[in-house]
Design an enzyme around this catalytic site. Structure first.
Site, PDB file in Angstrom:
ATOM      1  N   ARG A  60      21.564  28.993  23.969  1.00 45.22           N
ATOM      2  CA  ARG A  60      21.252  28.252  22.913  1.00 45.22           C
ATOM      3  C   ARG A  60      19.426  27.568  23.359  1.00 45.22           C
ATOM      4  O   ARG A  60      18.725  27.388  22.450  1.00 45.22           O
ATOM      5  CB  ARG A  60      22.002  27.283  22.640  1.00 45.22           C
ATOM      6  N   ASP A 162      26.332  12.034  11.475  1.00 41.94           N
ATOM      7  CA  ASP A 162      26.498  12.855  12.516  1.00 41.94           C
ATOM      8  C   ASP A 162      25.069  12.616  13.365  1.00 41.94           C
ATOM      9  O   ASP A 162      24.172  12.117  12.978  1.00 41.94           O
ATOM     10  CB  ASP A 162      26.362  14.464  12.053  1.00 41.94           C
TER      11      ASP A 162
HETATM   12  C1  LIG Z   1      33.144  20.379  15.793  1.00 40.75           C
HETATM   13  S1  LIG Z   1      32.239  19.442  14.556  1.00 40.75           S
HETATM   14  C2  LIG Z   1      33.698  18.631  13.754  1.00 40.75           C
HETATM   15  C3  LIG Z   1      33.015  18.471  12.174  1.00 40.75           C
HETATM   16  C4  LIG Z   1      34.217  17.925  11.521  1.00 40.75           C
HETATM   17  N1  LIG Z   1      34.363  16.621  11.871  1.00 40.75           N
HETATM   18  C5  LIG Z   1      35.367  18.677  11.287  1.00 40.75           C
HETATM   19  O1  LIG Z   1      36.540  18.262  12.058  1.00 40.75           O
HETATM   20  O2  LIG Z   1      35.542  19.831  10.674  1.00 40.75           O
HETATM   21  C6  LIG Z   1      31.635  18.162  15.722  1.00 40.75           C
HETATM   22  C7  LIG Z   1      30.454  17.402  15.190  1.00 40.75           C
HETATM   23  O3  LIG Z   1      30.264  16.214  16.118  1.00 40.75           O
HETATM   24  C8  LIG Z   1      28.931  16.134  16.092  1.00 40.75           C
HETATM   25  N2  LIG Z   1      28.667  15.209  17.174  1.00 40.75           N
HETATM   26  C9  LIG Z   1      28.787  15.632  18.573  1.00 40.75           C
HETATM   27  N3  LIG Z   1      28.270  14.448  19.307  1.00 40.75           N
HETATM   28  C10 LIG Z   1      28.016  13.460  18.566  1.00 40.75           C
HETATM   29  C11 LIG Z   1      27.788  12.407  18.752  1.00 40.75           C
HETATM   30  N4  LIG Z   1      27.622  11.720  20.193  1.00 40.75           N
HETATM   31  N5  LIG Z   1      27.739  11.345  17.649  1.00 40.75           N
HETATM   32  C12 LIG Z   1      27.890  11.735  16.474  1.00 40.75           C
HETATM   33  N6  LIG Z   1      28.133  12.890  16.221  1.00 40.75           N
HETATM   34  C13 LIG Z   1      28.046  14.000  17.119  1.00 40.75           C
HETATM   35  C14 LIG Z   1      28.438  17.330  16.150  1.00 40.75           C
HETATM   36  O4  LIG Z   1      26.896  17.383  15.806  1.00 40.75           O
HETATM   37  C15 LIG Z   1      29.052  18.284  15.266  1.00 40.75           C
HETATM   38  O5  LIG Z   1      28.446  18.299  13.993  1.00 40.75           O
END
Ligand SMILES: C[S@@+](CC[C@H](N)C(=O)[O-])C[C@H]1O[C@@H](n2cnc3c(N)ncnc32)[C@H](O)[C@@H]1O
Length: 291
Positions: A60, A162
Site C-alpha cells: 500500500r 470514519d
Molecule cells: C472493516 S471497516 C468496517 C466497516 C463497517 N463498520 C462494517 O462493519 O462493515 C473498518 C473501518 O474503520 C475505520 N477506522 C479505522 N480506524 C479508525 C479510527 N481510529 N477512527 C475511526 N474510524 C476508523 C476504517 O477507515 C474503516 O472504514
C-alpha cells in the site's frame, strides 16, 4: 525452416502470482521501516498492526513512494514525521481496511428495527455509525429506519463517521454498482434507489435527509459527535485496536447512549473487558450496564 533454424523463444515474463517477494521489491522495506510505520499509525489512529501485515503495508505504501518519486522508505517516513498534512491523509487512507457490505451481519437490523419502533419518540431518534467506511452500513441503517416507520422520511437522524476521508466521500455519494446492492431485495432496490443510466444504483434523495457524514478519528481526545444516541454502531473496527484503546473508546460511548440505547459491535468483537459498562443484550448487541 529446419528444426535447428527456429528463432529462439523469447523469455517468458516472470509469473506474477500476487506474492510480494522481498527480493523482487522495487523499494527496500526493512523491519525498522515497518516498525516506524507501525508506531505512526498506532499513535495516530490506534491501529495496531501485527507482523503479518508487513507485505500489505509495503504494497500500500509503495504507491505513495511512487506518487512522490521517492527512492526509499526513509524519504517517505521523514515526510510523514515532519507532519506533512496532505500526506498524512493519504497515509491513513492507504492503511485502513474498509471491507463492508449492505446488511452485513444481518441479524442486527431486525433488532434495530424493533428498537426504533419501540422508542417511537416525541422527537427524533439518533443513530451514530462510527466506522461507516464506504457507506453500505449507514445506508442499511437508513433503509431499516425507513422500513421501521414505513416512510422515506422517518423520524431518525444518522450521523456517519470514519477516519478515512476517501471512503467517506463514497459513503456520502451513495452510488453503488449492481454487485454491491445484490443482497437487497428487488422491493428495497426500487423503493430506496434510483437506477442510473450507467447501471449504478443511487440512494433516493428523501433517504439522504436523515444522513450526515463527517470525519472522526475514534482515538481523538475530543469528539465532534454529540449524543445522546438511541443506537451506536461500532462494528469491525475495534478489532484493529488493542484492549486499552478499545476500553477508552467504550468508556466514551457509554455516556453518549440514552439509558435504553444499544451498542452494536462486530461478529468477532466482545466486550468482556468492559463488563462494568455494557451487558450483552443479544448476539453482539449491548445495553448499558447501569442505566
Ligand atoms: C472493516 S471497516 C468496517 C466497516 C463497517 N463498520 C462494517 O462493519 O462493515 C473498518 C473501518 O474503520 C475505520 N477506522 C479505522 N480506524 C479508525 C479510527 N481510529 N477512527 C475511526 N474510524 C476508523 C476504517 O477507515 C474503516 O472504514
Amino acid at each position: 525452416m529446419t528444426k535447428d533454424a527456429r528463432p529462439p523463444l523469447s523469455p517468458l515474463p516472470p509469473l506474477n502470482l500476487g506474492l510480494s517477494s522481498t527480493a523482487n521489491r522495487e523499494f527496500k522495506f526493512t523491519q525498522q521501516d515497518f516498525e516506524r510505520v507501525k508506531k505512526l499509525i498506532y499513535d495516530y489512529a490506534g491501529i495496531a498492526l501485527n507482523d503479518s501485515k508487513h507485505d500489505m503495508v509495503y504494497g500500500r505504501l509503495a504507491k505513495r513512494l511512487r506518487a512522490h518519486n521517492f527512492n526509499t522508505f526513509q524519504e517517505y517516513l521523514v515526510l510523514l514525521e515532519r507532519g506533512n498534512e496532505a500526506e498524512w491523509e493519504a497515509f491513513i487512507n492507504s492503511l485502513t481496511t474498509n471491507l463492508t457490505s449492505f446488511f452485513r451481519e444481518a441479524h442486527h437490523f431486525p433488532v434495530l428495527l424493533e428498537h426504533l419502533r419501540a422508542n417511537k419518540p416525541a422527537g427524533t431518534l439518533n443513530i451514530w455509525c462510527s466506522a461507516a467506511s464506504t457507506g453500505e452500513e449507514p445506508w442499511s441503517l437508513a433503509i431499516t429506519a425507513a422500513e421501521a416507520f414505513d416512510s422515506l422520511r422517518p423520524p431518525v437522524k444518522i450521523i456517519s463517521t470514519d477516519l478515512d476521508t476517501s471512503v467517506l466521500k463514497t459513503a456520502q455519494a451513495g452510488v453503488y454498482s449492481a454487485d454491491k446492492v445484490d443482497k437487497l431485495s428487488p422491493q428495497q432496490l426500487s423503493k430506496f434507489f434510483n437506477k442510473r443510466a450507467d447501471g449504478q444504483f443511487e440512494v433516493k434523495a428523501e433517504l439522504r435527509e436523515m444522513m450526515s457524514f463527517r470525519r472522526q478519528n475514534l482515538i481523538d481526545p475530543m469528539w465532534s459527535v454529540r449524543g445522546p444516541f438511541d443506537a451506536i454502531f461500532c462494528r469491525n473496527v475495534m478489532i484493529y485496536f488493542d484492549r486499552p484503546t478499545q476500553l477508552k473508546i467504550l468508556e466514551r460511548f457509554a455516556p453518549l447512549l440514552k439509558p435504553n440505547g444499544l451498542l452494536f459491535v462486530g461478529h468477532s468483537e466482545n466486550l468482556y473487558h468492559a463488563a462494568h459498562l455494557f451487558k450483552l443484550q443479544g448476539k453482539t448487541v449491548y445495553a448499558l450496564e447501569k442505566r
